[in-house]
Design an enzyme around this catalytic site. Structure first.
Site, PDB file in Angstrom:
ATOM      1  N   PRO A  17       0.866  -1.184   0.000  1.00 59.49           N
ATOM      2  CA  PRO A  17       0.000   0.000   0.000  1.00 59.49           C
ATOM      3  C   PRO A  17       0.900   1.231   0.000  1.00 59.49           C
ATOM      4  O   PRO A  17       1.818   1.325   0.810  1.00 59.49           O
ATOM      5  CB  PRO A  17      -0.777  -0.115   1.322  1.00 59.49           C
ATOM      6  CG  PRO A  17      -0.070  -1.126   2.156  1.00 59.49           C
ATOM      7  CD  PRO A  17       0.866  -1.899   1.282  1.00 59.49           C
ATOM      8  N   ALA A  19       0.323   5.290  -0.093  1.00 60.20           N
ATOM      9  CA  ALA A  19      -0.618   6.414  -0.133  1.00 60.20           C
ATOM     10  C   ALA A  19      -0.216   7.386  -1.240  1.00 60.20           C
ATOM     11  O   ALA A  19       0.946   7.758  -1.348  1.00 60.20           O
ATOM     12  CB  ALA A  19      -0.634   7.116   1.219  1.00 60.20           C
ATOM     13  N   CYS A  98       2.753   2.801  10.097  1.00 62.00           N
ATOM     14  CA  CYS A  98       2.836   4.164   9.559  1.00 62.00           C
ATOM     15  C   CYS A  98       3.638   5.061  10.518  1.00 62.00           C
ATOM     16  O   CYS A  98       3.329   5.142  11.703  1.00 62.00           O
ATOM     17  CB  CYS A  98       1.437   4.733   9.326  1.00 62.00           C
ATOM     18  SG  CYS A  98       1.518   6.416   8.695  1.00 62.00           S
ATOM     19  N   LYS A 138       0.608  -5.258   9.229  1.00 59.07           N
ATOM     20  CA  LYS A 138       1.864  -4.762   8.652  1.00 59.07           C
ATOM     21  C   LYS A 138       2.534  -3.860   9.684  1.00 59.07           C
ATOM     22  O   LYS A 138       1.915  -2.912  10.180  1.00 59.07           O
ATOM     23  CB  LYS A 138       1.559  -3.990   7.369  1.00 59.07           C
ATOM     24  CG  LYS A 138       2.787  -3.430   6.655  1.00 59.07           C
ATOM     25  CD  LYS A 138       2.388  -2.952   5.252  1.00 59.07           C
ATOM     26  CE  LYS A 138       3.555  -2.375   4.467  1.00 59.07           C
ATOM     27  NZ  LYS A 138       3.897  -1.011   4.839  1.00 59.07           N
ATOM     28  N   ASN A 199       9.543  -7.000   3.575  1.00 57.57           N
ATOM     29  CA  ASN A 199       9.340  -5.703   2.927  1.00 57.57           C
ATOM     30  C   ASN A 199      10.491  -4.743   3.240  1.00 57.57           C
ATOM     31  O   ASN A 199      11.042  -4.771   4.324  1.00 57.57           O
ATOM     32  CB  ASN A 199       8.001  -5.101   3.399  1.00 57.57           C
ATOM     33  CG  ASN A 199       7.773  -3.685   2.905  1.00 57.57           C
ATOM     34  OD1 ASN A 199       7.590  -2.758   3.704  1.00 57.57           O
ATOM     35  ND2 ASN A 199       7.774  -3.486   1.602  1.00 57.57           N
ATOM     36  N   GLY A 200      10.804  -3.951   2.247  1.00 52.47           N
ATOM     37  CA  GLY A 200      11.833  -2.926   2.410  1.00 52.47           C
ATOM     38  C   GLY A 200      13.020  -3.156   1.513  1.00 52.47           C
ATOM     39  O   GLY A 200      13.770  -4.114   1.697  1.00 52.47           O
ATOM     40  N   ASP A 201      13.151  -2.316   0.480  1.00 51.17           N
ATOM     41  CA  ASP A 201      14.319  -2.318  -0.417  1.00 51.17           C
ATOM     42  C   ASP A 201      14.424  -3.575  -1.273  1.00 51.17           C
ATOM     43  O   ASP A 201      15.526  -3.923  -1.716  1.00 51.17           O
ATOM     44  CB  ASP A 201      15.630  -2.138   0.375  1.00 51.17           C
ATOM     45  CG  ASP A 201      15.619  -0.891   1.248  1.00 51.17           C
ATOM     46  OD1 ASP A 201      14.801   0.002   0.985  1.00 51.17           O
ATOM     47  OD2 ASP A 201      16.426  -0.829   2.190  1.00 51.17           O
ATOM     48  N   GLY A 222       7.292  -1.968  -2.600  1.00 52.51           N
ATOM     49  CA  GLY A 222       6.699  -0.637  -2.544  1.00 52.51           C
ATOM     50  C   GLY A 222       7.298   0.284  -3.583  1.00 52.51           C
ATOM     51  O   GLY A 222       6.915   0.277  -4.761  1.00 52.51           O
ATOM     52  N   ARG A 223       8.293   1.069  -3.165  1.00 49.93           N
ATOM     53  CA  ARG A 223       8.849   2.112  -4.043  1.00 49.93           C
ATOM     54  C   ARG A 223       9.427   1.547  -5.336  1.00 49.93           C
ATOM     55  O   ARG A 223       9.425   2.234  -6.354  1.00 49.93           O
ATOM     56  CB  ARG A 223       9.898   2.916  -3.265  1.00 49.93           C
ATOM     57  CG  ARG A 223       9.249   3.803  -2.201  1.00 49.93           C
ATOM     58  CD  ARG A 223      10.256   4.260  -1.187  1.00 49.93           C
ATOM     59  NE  ARG A 223      10.834   3.119  -0.461  1.00 49.93           N
ATOM     60  CZ  ARG A 223      11.854   3.208   0.364  1.00 49.93           C
ATOM     61  NH1 ARG A 223      12.401   4.377   0.587  1.00 49.93           N
ATOM     62  NH2 ARG A 223      12.310   2.126   0.994  1.00 49.93           N
TER      63      ARG A 223
HETATM   64  C1  LIG Z   1       4.724   7.393  -0.635  1.00 50.11           C
HETATM   65  C2  LIG Z   1       4.559   6.239   0.315  1.00 50.11           C
HETATM   66  C3  LIG Z   1       3.299   5.934   0.805  1.00 50.11           C
HETATM   67  C4  LIG Z   1       3.118   4.858   1.689  1.00 50.11           C
HETATM   68  N1  LIG Z   1       1.852   4.564   2.137  1.00 50.11           N
HETATM   69  C5  LIG Z   1       1.670   3.477   2.933  1.00 50.11           C
HETATM   70  C6  LIG Z   1       0.368   3.079   3.344  1.00 50.11           C
HETATM   71  O1  LIG Z   1      -0.665   3.684   3.008  1.00 50.11           O
HETATM   72  N2  LIG Z   1       0.278   1.976   4.145  1.00 50.11           N
HETATM   73  C7  LIG Z   1       1.387   1.267   4.545  1.00 50.11           C
HETATM   74  O2  LIG Z   1       1.251   0.266   5.254  1.00 50.11           O
HETATM   75  N3  LIG Z   1       2.611   1.619   4.163  1.00 50.11           N
HETATM   76  C8  LIG Z   1       2.788   2.687   3.367  1.00 50.11           C
HETATM   77  N4  LIG Z   1       4.040   2.998   2.931  1.00 50.11           N
HETATM   78  C9  LIG Z   1       5.167   2.093   3.263  1.00 50.11           C
HETATM   79  C10 LIG Z   1       5.332   1.027   2.174  1.00 50.11           C
HETATM   80  O3  LIG Z   1       4.184   0.214   2.082  1.00 50.11           O
HETATM   81  C11 LIG Z   1       6.556   0.132   2.437  1.00 50.11           C
HETATM   82  O4  LIG Z   1       6.406  -0.492   3.687  1.00 50.11           O
HETATM   83  C12 LIG Z   1       7.862   0.922   2.443  1.00 50.11           C
HETATM   84  O5  LIG Z   1       7.909   1.842   1.375  1.00 50.11           O
HETATM   85  C13 LIG Z   1       9.091  -0.028   2.363  1.00 50.11           C
HETATM   86  O6  LIG Z   1       9.037  -0.835   1.220  1.00 50.11           O
HETATM   87  P1  LIG Z   1       9.862  -0.477  -0.141  1.00 50.11           P
HETATM   88  O7  LIG Z   1      11.318  -0.324   0.242  1.00 50.11           O
HETATM   89  O8  LIG Z   1       9.618  -1.638  -1.047  1.00 50.11           O
HETATM   90  O9  LIG Z   1       9.312   0.819  -0.638  1.00 50.11           O
HETATM   91  C14 LIG Z   1       4.234   4.087   2.101  1.00 50.11           C
HETATM   92  C15 LIG Z   1       5.517   4.397   1.597  1.00 50.11           C
HETATM   93  C16 LIG Z   1       5.686   5.461   0.726  1.00 50.11           C
HETATM   94  C17 LIG Z   1       7.074   5.762   0.206  1.00 50.11           C
END
Ligand SMILES: Cc1cc2nc3c(=O)[nH]c(=O)nc-3n(C[C@H](O)[C@H](O)[C@H](O)COP(=O)(O)O)c2cc1C
Length: 305
Positions: A17, A19, A98, A138, A199-201, A222-223
């Site tokens: 997810p 946002a 969050c 989460k 999750n993460g990177d 995510g990103r």
């Molecule tokens: C712009 C943005 C919005 C996010 N919104 C949410 C959200 O609504 N709910 C949530 O659980 N995590 C949210 N996250 C966290 C991501 O779901 C994820 O846990 C985090 O980015 C690490 O994973 P990644 O390295 O693959 O990005 C958000 C992260 C970013 C950068």
């Protein structure tokens, strides 16, 4: 086979997810590229109960989202349970990660990691309300470096009835800085018997391989998926050729099925800059994109690339 409760996922790669990014059109594209599950961005349990119009928009699900998942946040067990009873999704996820100050100061999101007993009551109450539908949670490593409690917290979530866990390997204090601690994720996965999604990177097949021989059930991206929904095919070893302009047009067209043009213009600006990341002249393109007033103006800028 990747499962959450009784529900089997078509792949172990889940779209996080995000946002402001994981709108319904983007989630559809991620599914078409092979994401095993997509989540709505987090919605407030209170907002849901009070029938906030924006919340309803955020909760709209696509027929392509089978099974579907909605993420909610809040810290009051009764309010959370009531919110869940109004949700139509197949899987409910609770946000306990969050880091945003406004959310944390209300005792919600990652603040719940400082209050595991309340977090357990939230899960117990949500589980009852979800009925036969699986419930996932989460969260992060802990609130800060001095309070890393993910192993114990994960066990508590399992005890309270969670069917799966997603662990982001950073603390709340880190927000998105530093690196995700994959060792801690693996340690936590070993400590529970419910599926744990790392999750993460995580962005490449090599990253996924780093979890070989661990107890992790799948991966949440995510990103790495922003501007690159094809990542879900790449992680499955498929070579994908993408025409960025076509992909943007596809995203716009789909979003238009659900939202009026003036909303789509604003939503698409950040997406376009992410799709076009790395192309020559990105600075000028960004300026032009952010100055566009109408959807046709925006589409003209993109098509001229
Ligand atoms: C712009 C943005 C919005 C996010 N919104 C949410 C959200 O609504 N709910 C949530 O659980 N995590 C949210 N996250 C966290 C991501 O779901 C994820 O846990 C985090 O980015 C690490 O994973 P990644 O390295 O693959 O990005 C958000 C992260 C970013 C950068």
């Amino acid at each position: 086979m990747t499962k959450i409760g009784d529900i089997t996922l078509s792949s172990p790669y889940l779209l996080a997810p995000l946002a402001g990014y994981t709108d319904i059109a983007f989630r559809e594209m991620a599914r078409e590229y092979g994401a095993g599950l997509t989540y709505t961005e987090m919605v407030s349990a209170k907002g849901l109960i009070y029938g906030n119009e924006k919340t309803e928009d955020l909760l709209r699900l696509s027929p392509l989202e089978v099974p579907s998942a909605v993420q909610i946040f809040g810290c009051e067990p009764d309010v959370m349970a009531k919110a869940i009873s109004s949700i139509k999704a197949d899987i409910i996820d609770i946000n306990m990660g969050c880091p945003v100050r406004k959310i944390v100061s209300n005792g919600e999101g990652s603040a719940l990691m400082k209050n595991p007993e309340l977090a357990q009551r939230v899960v117990e109450s949500c589980k009852k309300s979800a009925g036969s539908r699986p419930l996932s949670v989460k969260f992060r490593l802990g609130f800060d470096e001095e309070h890393i409690n993910c192993v114990d917290f994960a066990k508590k979530m399992e005890e309270a009835g969670a069917d799966a866990i997603t662990l982001h390997g950073r603390t709340r204090e880190q927000f998105y800085s530093g690196v995700s601690n994959w060792d801690k994720i693996k340690e936590t996965a070993k400590a529970v018997s419910i599926p744990l999604f790392a999750n993460g990177d995580i962005t490449t097949v090599e990253d996924v391989k780093a979890f070989d021989d661990s107890c992790v059930s799948g991966f949440m991206i995510g990103r790495g998926a922003i501007g690159r929904p094809e990542i879900f095919s790449e992680l499955q070893g498929l070579e994908i050729k993408v025409d960025k302009v076509e992909q943007i047009l596809r995203h716009v067209e789909r979003l238009r099925e659900f939202l009026p043009a003036h909303v789509v213009v604003n939503d698409m600006k950040k997406h376009i800059c992410c799709y076009m990341k790395g192309v020559r002249g990105i600075k000028e393109l960004k300026n032009a994109v952010y100055n566009a007033k109408t959807l046709s103006e925006l589409l003209q800028i993109v098509s001229n690339r």
